[in-house]
Scaffold this active site. Structure first.
Site, PDB file in Angstrom:
ATOM      1  N   GLY A   1       0.829  -1.196   0.000  1.00 64.39           N
ATOM      2  CA  GLY A   1       0.000   0.000   0.000  1.00 64.39           C
ATOM      3  C   GLY A   1       0.860   1.241   0.000  1.00 64.39           C
ATOM      4  N   ALA A   2       1.910   1.221   0.832  1.00 60.36           N
ATOM      5  CA  ALA A   2       2.854   2.328   0.923  1.00 60.36           C
ATOM      6  C   ALA A   2       4.092   1.820   1.645  1.00 60.36           C
ATOM      7  CB  ALA A   2       2.240   3.518   1.664  1.00 60.36           C
ATOM      8  N   MET A   3       5.178   2.587   1.559  1.00 62.46           N
ATOM      9  CA  MET A   3       6.443   2.163   2.155  1.00 62.46           C
ATOM     10  C   MET A   3       7.162   3.357   2.757  1.00 62.46           C
ATOM     11  SD  MET A   3       8.574  -0.137   2.944  1.00 62.46           S
ATOM     12  CE  MET A   3      10.079   0.237   3.847  1.00 62.46           C
ATOM     13  N   GLU A   4       7.613   3.179   4.010  1.00 63.63           N
ATOM     14  CA  GLU A   4       8.128   4.277   4.824  1.00 63.63           C
ATOM     15  C   GLU A   4       9.593   4.603   4.585  1.00 63.63           C
ATOM     16  OE1 GLU A   4       8.469   0.501   7.468  1.00 63.63           O
ATOM     17  OE2 GLU A   4       7.097   1.311   5.968  1.00 63.63           O
TER      18      GLU A   4
ATOM     19  N   GLU B   1       5.224  -1.943  12.765  1.00 62.82           N
ATOM     20  CA  GLU B   1       3.937  -1.863  12.087  1.00 62.82           C
ATOM     21  C   GLU B   1       2.757  -1.679  13.031  1.00 62.82           C
ATOM     22  OE1 GLU B   1       3.914  -1.244   9.145  1.00 62.82           O
ATOM     23  OE2 GLU B   1       5.793  -2.002   8.368  1.00 62.82           O
TER      24      GLU B   1
ATOM     25  N   HIS C   1       6.113   6.091  10.955  1.00 64.99           N
ATOM     26  CA  HIS C   1       7.326   5.284  10.826  1.00 64.99           C
ATOM     27  C   HIS C   1       8.602   6.124  10.795  1.00 64.99           C
ATOM     28  CE1 HIS C   1       6.045   1.193  10.414  1.00 64.99           C
ATOM     29  NE2 HIS C   1       5.291   1.403   9.343  1.00 64.99           N
TER      30      HIS C   1
ATOM     31  N   HIS D   1       0.123   6.619   8.765  1.00 62.94           N
ATOM     32  CA  HIS D   1       0.863   5.397   9.100  1.00 62.94           C
ATOM     33  C   HIS D   1       2.330   5.528   8.693  1.00 62.94           C
ATOM     34  CE1 HIS D   1       1.073   0.917   9.614  1.00 62.94           C
ATOM     35  NE2 HIS D   1       2.104   1.085   8.791  1.00 62.94           N
ATOM     36  N   GLU D   2       2.556   5.939   7.461  1.00 62.01           N
ATOM     37  CA  GLU D   2       3.934   6.013   6.981  1.00 62.01           C
ATOM     38  C   GLU D   2       4.725   7.118   7.672  1.00 62.01           C
ATOM     39  OE1 GLU D   2       4.832   3.510   5.357  1.00 62.01           O
ATOM     40  OE2 GLU D   2       2.783   2.829   5.015  1.00 62.01           O
TER      41      GLU D   2
END
Length: 874
Positions: free
Chosen positions: A297-300, A356, A337, A333-334
């Site tokens: 979905g997404a990456m931090e 997470e 992180h 969310h990201e």
């Protein structure tokens, strides 16, 4: 990293044995690197050729040598090493030969001499492929108008996805989370392309061949899985200054109008988190990058966060309330992180939940602060239900468990890590108090910033800040699978609370938790109770007079079973309960049905009392149980059930209406969406179907309707849709400029009931649909009761081609749809096929899907006839 939505310990709480160091806990060292040579700094130069899908690179890694060695061992996969040598601190060159172990993904540099202890620099020249598997350094494509006005032209982006263990596909590295180092990245790209990496750009020059060399600043010490670079014909918004941090959204051309909402959410959230953590944002800039192709979905990635387009780019005027919330969720969310995961990182993948679960917890808190009227913590009840369901299986796992291989690390990205982990954190926060909990988090981050930590470090920091027995409480939740059922009996003002493990299938095992309970009676202020024995008796003033609520506020991760008298009292006073408490009453009752402890007819009796309900979280919970009952019924019984559903929904929909009122609350629009969907799909109401079709004709004819209503009527029409409807949906998918609307119509193609249309949709999954989305269309088709058998046969016949086309992490998610194949013959067929066709990256998920399928088969055989009889006219 955030994915798109979708017990081994016994004894008392004190007997659970936590895994403090996965490297010590496993006998398998094949996947772990020696610590004789470790990195301090990477200077990395990457030169991509997007036209040929190849790249070359050079690595100069400053290392510390712990003891004299004659070889250097690091990670690499699918890379060609052209040359390697080592330079000592005094400038001496030691040549090296390279050997790549493809299975272990390990590169060994055999040295021509002995490398003494101390500082040195490892030099490697390498080349690789910009792959199509959405991991490592990969291609993402989109079409754009041609310069001469002709047919659209395919454009290529080169981008990265390194988590969990795919940095080794992009450059040789020490690809383990505790081997942090500073990164200095240089990209050499064609003129006119945008180049982005983790840190801000600090220099550029044009080379003799016309390409541009772009040099980026140094990062903080970070793990390899957070390294990122993106190159392509992209555009960036003007930077927004967020207390000194430049914030941009980067996207394909033509989508500038979809970036403002993300900038608003991100600016708010960066400020919120800097205050919450009491630590400034830990990078020099923040780029939010929307990619057409993205497996997660997404990456931090620190300072260069990558997203699926549909969870970053949005027009608020065209999106449903739930779609807007989803975009806000993922951004928050990201960004969480950046501190919890990037600044402080787990030591090994067994501790992934540290990253997470806390980011999931903070996304809820941030969205709740951004839009308090959305009641985000109430909505979390629905996501938590998925964790409850998975954790009710014998094949559940502890939130944290030993991880050996990259495949096992991949399997950690599941509902238990995210939603169950966030749930137990929320439970702890509510028990301790928000301010005390935050003090512990701040202490943890300050103690471990720029380094790595383990689960017990977090508990120790919170315990030191609060004086509460946090480690004793939380070890029982993190290191054993499953969750408790708390039974409640009352006599006068004395309430007896007891615990045992809850599971869907019979279970003779013993387990115990230290359960932080909040218990109230008659709406009084809850009292705190730590239930760490098999049972306890609590004096609860007012219990004799009015309803006892265990799990007051609805934040605990446990099931509750009330005595018949207490349950009857709650049913007669539903309006006195908070929405979360009403949702949990429904969810706990349905879980009891699944476990064979309560008849499904009792759930229907309870559901019939919700015809005045207007909270969307409660309606989502209610619809989930009703939908499960619908799946076990056929023929006349199903028709009578549809009438029953209409009887519940009709009063709600009559009050809400089909059109929004001016100035109404956002949540009211979401409830309207749920009610229309329930009436038209679960209730199969002909009038609702006709009205939905008229509204959809308006929408497709260019007269926009409310997005919440539009989303609902798409589902209603698809549930009985014709070939003409299917063609219109496909055309809208192909032409829509809204990422959310595009997915809305794409996924609806999997809901059509005709076999011929399902076949056409299946073919699109192998051709036109992006691989990241095809898996979720297949999931819809497997869950579609009219075509699920056809879909299963097609999936078996196309298994090899599907595995070649779809990202590794998509296969186990797609297979979640097999749980709808709930007959004995299909159960045997599914079990046999998956036994012969293992899924290495999702072994635990497949085991859970199969158990859930068995539970569903038992549910059908046990409940279909009694429910059918109960629905007969009296």
């Amino acid at each position: 990293m955030l994915f798109p939505r979708p017990g081994d310990a016994t004894g008392g709480a004190g007997s659970v044995s936590p895994v403090h160091d996965a490297s010590a806990a496993t006998d398998d060292t094949r996947y772990r690197l020696p610590r004789t040579v470790v990195p301090d700094r990477y200077d990395l130069r990457i030169e991509p050729d997007l036209g040929t899908a190849r790249f070359i690179g050079t690595l100069d890694a400053t290392v510390t040598v712990a003891e004299p060695v004659d070889r250097v061992v690091l990670n690499a996969a699918d890379l060609d090493v052209a040359g390697a040598w080592v330079t000592t601190a005094d400038g001496t060159r030691i040549d090296a030969t390279s050997t790549l172990d493809a299975e272990a993904e390990r590169l060994t540099l055999g040295l021509a001499g002995t490398l003494a202890a101390g500082a040195a620099t490892v030099h490697i020249e390498f080349a690789g492929t910009v792959n199509d598997k959405l991991k490592g350094f990969y291609r993402s494509v989109f079409t754009a108008p041609s310069a001469d006005g002709g047919d659209p032209v395919e454009q290529v982006i080169g981008t990265t996805q390194m988590e969990p263990t795919d940095a080794r596909l992009a450059f040789p590295c020490w690809d383990e989370p505790d081997l942090k180092a500073v990164f200095g990245v240089t990209l050499v790209v064609d003129d006119g392309l945008l180049a982005v990496s983790n840190a801000g750009e600090v220099g550029r020059r044009t080379l003799d061949d016309g390409r541009v060399e772009v040099r980026f600043g140094d990062t903080i010490p970070m793990s390899t899985y957070l390294v990122a670079w993106v190159v392509g014909p992209l555009v960036a918004t003007d930077p927004v200054d967020v207390d000194g941090v430049p914030l941009r959204v980067i996207h394909v051309p033509g989508k500038e109008h979809l970036a403002d909402y993300a900038l608003e959410v991100a600016a708010f959230t960066i400020r919120l988190f800097a205050d919450y953590y009491d630590i400034p944002y830990p990078s020099d800039k923040c780029d939010l990058i929307a990619l057409p192709d993205f497996a997660a979905g997404a990456m931090e990635n620190l300072g260069a966060i990558t997203f699926r387009e549909a969870v970053l780019l949005v027009d608020p005027a065209e999106a449903t309330r739930a779609e807007l919330q989803r975009v806000a969720d993922v951004i928050c969310h990201e960004l969480a992180h950046m501190w919890f995961g990037d600044l402080v990182t787990m030591k090994w993948w067994n501790g992934l939940w540290l990253n997470e679960a806390f980011a999931t917890f903070m996304e809820m808190a941030a969205v709740d602060a951004f839009r308090p009227d959305w009641h985000r913590w109430v909505a979390f009840t629905n996501e938590r239900a998925g964790a409850f369901a998975l954790d009710s299986l014998a094949s559940t796992r502890p939130i944290e468990f030993p991880v050996h291989s990259p495949a096992e690390a991949e399997g950690m990205f599941d509902t238990l890590t995210y939603e169950k982990g966030a749930s137990v954190l929320r439970m702890l926060e509510r028990f301790l108090g928000e301010d005390r909990f935050r003090s512990g988090i701040r202490r943890y981050l300050l103690e471990h910033q720029f380094g790595n930590a383990e689960t017990t470090d977090l508990w120790d920091a919170i315990e030191a800040a609060t004086g509460e027995p946090v480690r004793r409480i939380m070890d029982s939740w993190i290191f054993q699978g499953g969750h408790p059922l708390v039974s409640v009996e009352a006599e006068g003002d004395r309430v007896t609370l007891s615990q045992r493990r809850f599971r869907y299938l019979p279970d003779d095992g013993e387990a115990r938790w230290a359960i932080p309970l909040l218990v109230s009676a008659g709406g009084t202020e809850p009292i705190k109770v730590l239930l760490d024995e098999a049972s306890t008796v609590v004096e609860l003033p007012g219990a004799a007079a009015k309803g006892v609520v265990v799990n007051a506020g609805g934040h605990g991760f446990y099931r509750v079973r009330y005595s018949p008298e207490l349950l009857a009292d709650l049913r007669t006073s539903l309006g006195d309960l908070a929405p979360v408490e009403r949702a949990l009453l429904l969810d706990d009752t349905w879980a009891s049905v699944m476990a064979g402890q309560t008849p499904a007819t009792a759930y229907l009796e309870l559901a019939s009392g919700f015809d005045a309900e207007e909270d969307p979280a409660v309606w989502t919970t209610l619809a989930a149980g009703l939908g499960a009952i619908d799946r076990i019924l056929d023929g006349a019984a199903r028709g009578r059930f549809q009438m029953f559903v209409r009887g519940i929904v009709a009063p709600v929909l009559a009050r809400l209406g089909w059109e929004p009122a001016f100035g109404e609350a956002d949540l009211r629009g979401q409830t309207r969406q749920l009610a229309i969907n329930a009436m038209g799909v679960l209730g199969a109401d002909p009038d609702a179907g006709d009205r939905a079709r008229r509204l959809l004709d308006r929408e497709l004819g260019g007269d926009p309707i409310d997005p919440n209503v539009a989303a609902a009527v798409v589902n209603v029409v698809a549930s009985t849709g014709s070939a003409e409807d299917w063609e219109r949906f496909l055309e809208r998918y192909r032409t829509s400029t809204s990422p959310q609307e595009q997915l809305r119509y794409q996924y609806a193609l999997g809901q059509f009931p005709e076999a011929e249309l399902a076949g056409r949709t299946l073919e699109l999954c192998m051709s036109e649909f992006r691989s990241q989305n095809a898996a979720f269309v297949l999931l819809q088709l497997l869950a579609n009761r009219e075509v699920n058998v056809l879909t299963w046969e097609w999936l078996k016949a196309n298994w090899a081609a599907l595995n070649d086309r779809l990202p590794d992490n998509a296969i186990p998610r797609m297979l979640g749809g097999v749980t709808a194949l709930s007959t004995e013959p299909l159960l045997g067929d599914v079990e046999a096929f998956l036994a012969d066709h293992p899924v290495p990256h999702g072994a635990k998920a497949i085991e859970q899907h199969l158990e859930r399928l068995r539970v569903n088969v038992v549910l059908r055989s046990r409940e279909a006839m009694p429910v059918g009889q109960w629905l007969e006219p009296r």
